[in-house]
Design an enzyme around this catalytic site. Sequence first.
Site, mmCIF file in Angstrom:
data_model
loop_
_atom_site.group_PDB
_atom_site.id
_atom_site.type_symbol
_atom_site.label_atom_id
_atom_site.label_comp_id
_atom_site.label_asym_id
_atom_site.label_seq_id
_atom_site.Cartn_x
_atom_site.Cartn_y
_atom_site.Cartn_z
ATOM 1 N N GLY A 1 -3.343 -5.159 9.263
ATOM 2 C CA GLY A 1 -3.741 -6.516 9.642
ATOM 3 C C GLY A 1 -2.554 -7.356 10.075
ATOM 4 N N ARG B 1 1.705 -6.902 9.975
ATOM 5 C CA ARG B 1 2.410 -6.851 11.256
ATOM 6 C C ARG B 1 3.468 -7.947 11.368
ATOM 7 N NH1 ARG B 1 -0.167 -3.906 15.332
ATOM 8 N NH2 ARG B 1 -1.851 -2.652 14.479
ATOM 9 N N CYS C 1 0.844 -1.201 0.000
ATOM 10 C CA CYS C 1 0.000 0.000 0.000
ATOM 11 C C CYS C 1 0.876 1.246 0.000
ATOM 12 C CB CYS C 1 -0.951 -0.011 1.187
ATOM 13 S SG CYS C 1 -0.152 -0.087 2.798
#
Lengths: 298, 338
Positions: A159, A163, A126
Amino acid sequence: MTKIPCAVLGPGNIGTDLMAKLQRSDALELTAMVGIDPESPGLARAREAGLDASAEGIDWIVAHRDQCQIVFDATSAGAHKASAPKLQAAGIQCLDLTPAKMGPGVVPVVNLHQHLDATEVNLITCAGQATIPMVYAVTQVTPVAYAEIVATVASKSAGPGTRQSIDEFTRTTAKGLAELGGAGKGKAIIVLNPAEPPIIMRNTVYCALPADVDEAAVAASIEKYAAEVQSYVPGYRLRAEPVFDAPSTEGGWGRVAVFVEVASAGDFLPEYAGNLDIMTAAAVRVAEELARAKEVAR
Amino acid sequence: MSRDVHFCDSTLRDGSHPKRHQFTIDDVRRVAGALDRAGVPWIEVSHGDGLGGSSFNYGFSLVDEYELMAAALEEMSQAQLAVLLLPGIGTKDELKKAWDTGARLVRVATHCTEADISPQHLTLARELGYVTVGFLMMAHMNTPEGLVEQARIMSDAGAQVVYCTDSAGAMTPSQVAARVSALRAALPPDVAIGFHAHHNLSLGVANSLVAIEHGATWIDGSTCGLGAGAGNTPTEIFVAVCDKVGIKTGMDALALMDAAEDVVRPIMDHVPLVNRDALLLGYAGVYSSFLLHADRAAKRFGVSSKDVLLEAGRRQAVGGQEDLLIDIASELADADRV
């Protein structure tokens, strides 16, 4: 034109957001949502929307390849690694939204047309989708020896996948800044912020600049590419004018700092989750291009 | 050596912030040598924002941090080398490189609600043989119960010590007591508790003593207080106080006073003190390393650093968001024009 039939694998939040976006596409016909849990709320939502909804996973897709010529994989890196050979054997093109990163990376404003016949393409990260276009904008005007980005996302929108693989996230993004953005070297930093209400995704893009740079041309290029991203990510915007600093002792570089905010279009994801929205939006944009290429090939 | 507390001196890491990451090899040699001779067991050396922190966002290091580590090691005979790593900034590659350079303790640091980005790094650190420390930053932003939950993630992943890290120097003694005692009560006995202070409310030494009273056995400080914001718990003052109250640190208070006065003070660009901006960090709960970045951004846009810091506090900024300060300063300047 005839729409190319496609399916979404992984009926979670990302998959459901893809469903909303795909239902507006004039190049793609979403036919199915596929998961592995019959009780999944995402499959129920797909059923309500009149799609085929199957809990038989990748095997269902392979068995229905005619209605799944393009598949969006919104599962996990592990699941994607298992599905990829089956998709390839069935001749199904895949948009990989997982962190598996097996195919070439694509950023729509940079290399949309470069991998039209690839078995699968990935959407980098992203942060990469949000920042590589800005680095690319600057490298269209001047050489950039070093580009660095800081992506700050709401904790709620990061999410477990991100992580647990935060190193891969920063490494993949940094690589994209160089390979696709055109910088000599890239560095990526990610920060998770748990503020309530959740913060909208923020990205700061720093590009090293030579002393004699044409600042106005750089600023204009940034505006131009931001507008291009905005054409498929409506929540993408520059928060401020780019900030130019003259060369300092720091490596002898001048620099430009670009501040980008990405809000979600609100199809399914909450407004703050622009980091997820830009992935689904980019995936659909790339898939539409793959679909047009298929249409031409017919 | 028998000690009641283990001590990590962070002059050459947290002190990198007020030095704008411009430590020279010579600075590092002299400080590391003086601390080693004074009996400091752990000396932390790396970019202020941890391994891999050298960047536009946090400031480029004058000298590569691994060269600084190697120089420090050459001056150390009894002390061991510690480093800091913030997942999201540094990676496992840097963790390995620091081990190969000679670091033997790593603090893996996350914001106090985001411990689940640390297990990969903690696990690798244990495998490599590091003394493995989880560092929960901005601990004032989580409740004692919340902090315990996060600490468990770190201890489950292999942390042998978990720190309550008051990065904003914002905690009062009762808040320190509540968090440290909650951690001590909840974590297994073989996991030690640490406390890292900033002196923004002038409570660094006092809060460290409170932490020890409530079960902490690892304490951080910086010689002459050379650290971000108003600095850390000054090592020489902490050790002097420990001597007076009978806490065994294994360090030589007089030698540390000399190190502070003769070695560290001369290399300081300014003496960290509780001026208005530093006090604001503690008062508004803002990450101490923001101090000089806010000052620079405020000057760049002709606004007040006080307003920049207060706005960063209002936005609940966390460690690492130095870029936000430029953004805030530019917005404040725009608002002024309107």
